[in-house]
Structures are given as structure tokens and as C-alpha cells.
Design a protein around this motif. Structure first.
Motif, short mmCIF file in Angstrom:
data_model
loop_
_atom_site.label_atom_id
_atom_site.label_comp_id
_atom_site.label_asym_id
_atom_site.label_seq_id
_atom_site.Cartn_x
_atom_site.Cartn_y
_atom_site.Cartn_z
N VAL A 1 0.82 -1.20 0.00
CA VAL A 1 0.00 0.00 0.00
C VAL A 1 0.87 1.26 0.00
CG1 VAL A 1 -0.28 0.06 2.51
CG2 VAL A 1 -2.06 1.01 1.06
N SER A 2 0.36 2.26 -0.71
CA SER A 2 1.01 3.56 -0.79
C SER A 2 0.36 4.49 0.24
CB SER A 2 0.80 4.06 -2.21
OG SER A 2 1.48 5.26 -2.41
N ALA A 3 0.90 5.68 0.37
CA ALA A 3 0.29 6.65 1.29
C ALA A 3 -1.00 7.17 0.68
CB ALA A 3 1.26 7.80 1.53
N CYS A 4 -1.88 7.71 1.52
CA CYS A 4 -3.09 8.34 0.99
C CYS A 4 -2.66 9.52 0.11
CB CYS A 4 -3.97 8.85 2.12
SG CYS A 4 -4.58 7.53 3.16
N GLY B 1 3.53 8.27 6.00
CA GLY B 1 2.38 8.23 5.10
C GLY B 1 1.92 6.80 4.86
N GLU B 2 2.85 5.93 4.51
CA GLU B 2 2.54 4.53 4.24
C GLU B 2 2.21 3.79 5.54
OE1 GLU B 2 4.41 6.23 2.29
OE2 GLU B 2 3.88 5.56 0.27
N ARG B 3 2.89 4.17 6.62
CA ARG B 3 2.59 3.47 7.87
C ARG B 3 1.15 3.75 8.29
NH1 ARG B 3 7.04 5.45 11.64
NH2 ARG B 3 5.96 4.14 13.17
N GLY C 1 4.48 0.11 0.78
CA GLY C 1 5.43 0.41 -0.28
C GLY C 1 6.32 1.55 0.16
N PHE C 2 7.34 1.86 -0.64
CA PHE C 2 8.12 3.09 -0.48
C PHE C 2 9.10 3.09 0.69
CE2 PHE C 2 7.81 7.77 0.96
CZ PHE C 2 8.70 8.26 0.02
N ILE C 3 8.78 2.37 1.76
CA ILE C 3 9.63 2.49 2.96
C ILE C 3 10.45 1.21 3.19
CG2 ILE C 3 7.84 3.95 3.94
CD1 ILE C 3 7.43 1.92 6.14
N VAL D 1 -0.42 12.82 0.87
CA VAL D 1 0.14 12.81 2.22
C VAL D 1 1.67 12.91 2.20
CG1 VAL D 1 0.44 11.42 4.30
CG2 VAL D 1 -1.83 11.71 3.31
N THR D 2 2.30 12.20 1.26
CA THR D 2 3.77 12.28 1.20
C THR D 2 4.20 13.74 0.93
OG1 THR D 2 3.73 10.06 0.27
CG2 THR D 2 5.83 11.21 0.19
N ASN D 3 3.49 14.38 0.00
CA ASN D 3 3.80 15.79 -0.27
C ASN D 3 3.59 16.65 0.97
OD1 ASN D 3 4.43 15.32 -2.92
ND2 ASN D 3 2.41 15.91 -3.71
N GLY E 1 12.62 6.44 -2.79
CA GLY E 1 12.43 7.39 -3.91
C GLY E 1 10.96 7.62 -4.17
N ARG E 2 10.64 8.83 -4.60
CA ARG E 2 9.23 9.19 -4.82
C ARG E 2 8.57 8.23 -5.81
NH1 ARG E 2 6.98 13.80 -3.17
NH2 ARG E 2 5.18 12.43 -3.31
N GLY E 3 7.34 7.94 -5.51
CA GLY E 3 6.62 7.00 -6.36
C GLY E 3 7.09 5.57 -6.18
N GLY E 4 7.83 5.33 -5.09
CA GLY E 4 8.50 4.05 -4.91
C GLY E 4 7.62 2.86 -4.55
N SER E 5 6.35 3.09 -4.32
CA SER E 5 5.50 1.96 -3.92
C SER E 5 5.41 0.89 -5.01
CB SER E 5 4.09 2.43 -3.60
OG SER E 5 4.11 3.18 -2.42
N ASP E 6 5.37 1.34 -6.25
CA ASP E 6 5.31 0.39 -7.35
C ASP E 6 6.58 -0.44 -7.38
OD1 ASP E 6 2.96 1.62 -7.95
OD2 ASP E 6 3.68 2.65 -9.75
N LEU E 7 7.70 0.23 -7.14
CA LEU E 7 8.97 -0.48 -7.12
C LEU E 7 9.00 -1.49 -5.97
CD1 LEU E 7 11.86 -0.91 -8.16
CD2 LEU E 7 12.59 0.99 -6.70
N1 ASP Z 1 3.99 7.75 -1.14
C1 ASP Z 1 5.18 7.77 -1.94
C2 ASP Z 1 5.19 8.99 -2.83
O1 ASP Z 1 4.23 9.71 -2.89
C3 ASP Z 1 5.36 6.51 -2.70
C4 ASP Z 1 4.29 6.23 -3.72
O2 ASP Z 1 3.24 6.83 -3.72
O3 ASP Z 1 4.52 5.36 -4.56
O4 ASP Z 1 6.17 9.24 -3.47
#
Ligand code: ASP
Ligand code: MG
Length: 473
Positions: free
Chosen positions: A26-29, A124-126, A190-192, A32-34, A204-210
């Protein structure tokens, strides 16, 4: 997972896929990361009050979310449910206490390290995973929440930490696999991740997919599904071509080409661990879970490669804000070592070059940001006369079918000639998977339009495309 409705949809998706062994990453809502980064920057800039008020807003948002998902009617108001609610509210409170401590620490030290940023952004992810876990439970789904920090071992390059794949594999097999084998749905973040000294890191940003791709790879997943809010990879940017269609099936190579243009849907880095392990990746729309999305495979089987001329092209992608750099030198060019010197300059500034075309008297290349451009230009001038042109755009026609079909370039250039679009640069690699053009920014919409009309005429959709998606319910 932007709101309660979205989290309910996630639970429905879990329910639907439940007959397989499921690891949910799961990613952050959304946002929220921003916001957490905003709080970090506020305290760095001396405004602790603002940082705390941002944290307050994030806290309210998650409390409301938990309240909406765990309200008495949904939980049947059992005593267990009430206890669960209290439990996650106090877990969240503890997390916000920690966050406020980090903020205060940054304030006292007057310095924001990347390590502190990660301590903050990881929340965010937690938070989202805590809520999803509790909500799934309340909806009658026993799941186990595994803290990604126990599994995603990374180096200490905070904020863009490198996962240590072998270690991740060991931990995943030790911690996640036994649960999955028992048919238990596992939720993780994800991400953490965490470094070996247990300090929290992010990849890294957007890292949940990774994260999902890495977990999937080390666990030998059957499929990796990326749930977004679009129908998949599209034949063109729907903002330019409203009738663009989702692509049903494509190869990793094609998807990687497109990733540069539509990083929002799928980042190329995400694909890598999956490619290496030959795991198909499916991009799906959480708002329309019944829709089949885009399946990305390592190699599209021969029999599925359409012979139909209309199917050779998968997508017309574009990217604006491109700068073209032209370096000319009649004296030095093509002398051995020239290109090496030229590219070393870009490498020294960690600047990536996207499109390259050379002639005997000049080299043209593109970059997609102004970062370090003045410094780079200054150095380039020492090796040749350098010209910079701004407001350009890259148009990329992608499709493996080009390899097996002649006349594609003629169709591309013919269509553009008819539309009187001036092409500034052209590049087609020997892999023949894409043909890349550089045009003026003002011509982007027109260029994409004529190429889309050429390769995806309104009638007679190619086999690789879904028919027009219907109205979603
Ligand atoms: N929450 C993280 C971000 O916004 C990771 C993700 O969304 O994939 O970068
Ligand atoms: Mg995201």
C-alpha cells in the motif's frame, strides 16, 4: 487509497483476488507524502508552527478516515471492533507524537537531514497501511500487517535508498512467504524500508510500485498488479486525444519506452525487477476493477503479434519542456574521443540525455530540464559551438511491430507533412521499437493528433486495444 470509498474499493479488490495468495503493498493516501515533505520544509525554514499545523491536518484526515471505515454500522458494533478502533487510534497518536518529536529536533538543530525527511515521509505509508489493515479486518477479512521495515533492507542513502535485493529476498521468504502459503492476505507498505541499523529509509518518490515489483520478484509472484486510477497504458495522452484507448497487451520494452513519457502510470524503474524475473505486470484501474487494464509481459508471444498493419504501433507519446542542445565543430567532430568527451560533461552533472542525433558536423541532443544547463553549456562551448533551443517537445511513436513492417516511417512523415509540422530531429534505434521526433512545443497537439488518426483510426480499432471503454458505474 485517497479516501474511505477508495479503501472500500481496495477491500473489494482483495476479496475478488483472494483465491490467490495475496501480498498487498500500500502507498500513502494521496497527497500525504507531499504534505509530510511540506512539514519538513516548513520546520527547516524556521516555521515550526506551520510544520505542526500541517501534521495536525494529516492527523485529522487519518482519524476521519479511520472513523469512517470503522464506524459502528460497518463493524456491527462488536466489542472487538470498538477495541480495534481504539487500538489504531492510539497507534496513530503514537506515530504523531514521534513525528512532532522529529519536527522539534529539526527545529532545535536547525538542520534537516535526509534521514529526518525519511523518518517523516515514511509515516504516510505506515498510516495508510494501518487503516487498510483495520478496515479489512472490520470487513471480515483477516489479514496480517507486515512492517516493510522488517523486510525491505536498504542502504543508508536516505530518500533514495537502494534495496539490497538478496537480503530482501531472505527476509521476505522468512517473514511473508509462510503467511502467504497459509492463504493469509498480507498487507505491507510500499516506499519504505530500513537500513541495517534499523533507521527508516525511503526508496524514492513513487517508490510503492517499485516495492511491489521487488517483493513480487523475490517471492516469485505469478503476477504484479499496479492499481492506479487510469485504465492502463494508453494509445495517447487522453488530455490530447480524448478518444485514446487503453492498450491491452504490450512488451516490457515498449512499456519502458512509454514510461519516460507517462511516469504517472508506471515508472521504468518499477518494471526492472519484474523484467529480470519474467513476471507479468498488470496495470489496473481501481475505479473500474472489472476492466482488464494493460498486461505487460517480457515478450509478446509470436501468435499474438498482429499481422494487421493497424496494430504495429502501440502508442504515440509526447513530452514537453524539452531543450535541444546542438554542438557543432567541423574540426573536432567525429575525431575519435569527441563523443566521449561530450557525454562525459553530461555525466559529470548527472544529467540524462534523451534523444541523440549526429551528423558529420554536429551532434544534437535533448534534455528535459534546465538543471545545470548553464554550467553544461559553458563546458560544451570549449569543445564546439553550442546552440540551445528551448520550447521543444519529444514525440515518440512506440511499437515493436515496426521491426516486422515496412513503410511505418513513410506513414509517419507523410502524415506530418500533410499537417505541415516541422520536424527538428529524428532518431530511430536499431532495436526499431520506437521512432522519436523533436518538434516545436506549439505543434505537439497537432502532431499527436495526426499520428493518432493515422495509426488508430476511429473505426477499426487494433486487436491490441480494448474497444471504447463504456461508462463506468
Ligand atoms: N507515497 C510515496 C510517494 O508519494 C510513494 C508512492 O506513492 O509510490 O512518493
Ligand atoms: Mg503514489
Amino acid at each position: 487509497v485517497e479516501d474511505a470509498a477508495a479503501i472500500r474499493r481496495v477491500i473489494e479488490i482483495i476479496r475478488r483476488e483472494q483465491q490467490r495468495s495475496l501480498l498487498v503493498v500500500v502507498s500513502a493516501c494521496s497527497g500525504v507524502t507531499n504534505d509530510l515533505i511540506g512539514a519538513a520544509h516548513a520546520v527547516r525554514d524556521g516555521d515550526e508552527g506551520r510544520a505542526l499545523s500541517i501534521l495536525g491536518a494529516i492527523s485529522d484526515r487519518h482519524r476521519l478516515l479511520a472513523g469512517a471505515l470503522l464506524k459502528p454500522v460497518e463493524t456491527g458494533e462488536t466489542r472487538g471492533a470498538a477495541a480495534k478502533r481504539n487500538e489504531i487510534v492510539s497507534a496513530m497518536d503514537a506515530m504523531f507524537d514521534d513525528l512532532r518529536n522529529v519536527v522539534h529536533g529539526v527545529h532545535l538543530l536547525g538542520e534537516l537531514t535526509r534521514r529526518s525527511v525519511d523518518a517523516m515521509t515514511s509515516c504516510g505509508e505506515r498510516l495508510s497501511s494501518l487503516i487498510l489493515h483495520a478496515a479489512a479486518e472490520a470487513a471480515g477479512f483477516p489479514t496480517v500487517l507486515v512492517d516493510a521495515r522488517q523486510v525491505m533492507v536498504t542502504d543508508k542513502n536516505y530518500s533514495s535508498a537502494q534495496p539490497q535485493i538478496e537480503k530482501v529476498a531472505l527476509r521476505a521468504k522468512e517473514i511473508m512467504l509462510p503467511l502467504l502459503k497459509q492463504g493469509i492476505v498480507v498487507i505491507t507498505q510500499g516506499f519504505i524500508g530500513a537500513a541495517e541499523d534499523a533507521s527508516v529509509t525511503t526508496i524514492g518518490r513513487g517508490g510503492s510500485d517499485l516495492s511491489a515489483a521487488i517483493f513480487g520478484s523475490v517471492l516469485g509472484a505469478e503476477e504484479i498488479q499496479i492499481w492506479t486510477d487510469v485504465d492502463g497504458m494508453m494509445t495517447a495522452d487522453p488530455r490530447i486525444i480524448p478518444e485514446s484507448r487503453p492498450i491491452g497487451l504490450m512488451s516490457f520494452d515498449e512499456a519502458s519506452e512509454l514510461a519516460y513519457f507517462g511516469a504517472k502510470v508506471l515508472h521504468p524503474r518499477t518494471i526492472l525487477p519484474a523484467v529480470r524475473n519474467n513476471i507479468p505486470v498488470r496495470v489496473l484501474n481501481s475505479r473500474r476493477p472489472e476492466f482488464q487494464g494493460t498486461l505487460i509481459v517480457r515478450r509478446v508471444p509470436e501468435e499474438l503479434r498482429s499481422q494487421d498493419r493497424q496494430d504495429v504501433i502501440k502508442s504515440i507519446a509526447c513530452k514537453r519542456g524539452i531543450v535541444v542542445i546542438n554542438v557543432g565543430s567541423s574540426r573536432m567532430l567525429m575525431a575519435h574521443g569527441f563523443l566521449a568527451r561530450l557525454f562525459t560533461i553530461f555525466a559529470d552533472y548527472e544529467k540524462s540525455v534523451d534523444v541523440v542525433a549526429t551528423s558529420e558536423v554536429s551532434v544534437s541532443l535533448t534534455v528535459d530540464s534546465e538543471d545545470s544547463l548553464p554550467e553544461i553549456t559553458e563546458e560544451l562551448e570549449q569543445i564546439g559551438e553550442t546552440r540551445i533551443s528551448r520550447n521543444k517537445a519529444i514525440i515518440c511513436v512506440v511499437g515493436e511491430g515496426m521491426k516486422h513492417t515496412s513503410g511505418i516511417a513513410a506513414r509517419i512523415f507523410g502524415a506530418l507533412a500533410n499537417a505541415r509540422v516541422n520536424i527538428e530531429m529524428v532518431s530511430e534505434g536499431a532495436s526499431e521499437i520506437n521512432l522519436t521526433l523533436v518538434v516545436d512545443d506549439k505543434d505537439v497537439d497537432r502532431t499527436v493528433r495526426v499520428l493518432h488518426d493515422e495509426f488508430f483510426p476511429a473505426h477499426g480499432a487494433g486487436q491490441n486495444c480494448h474497444p471504447e471503454p463504456g461508462v463506468s458505474s
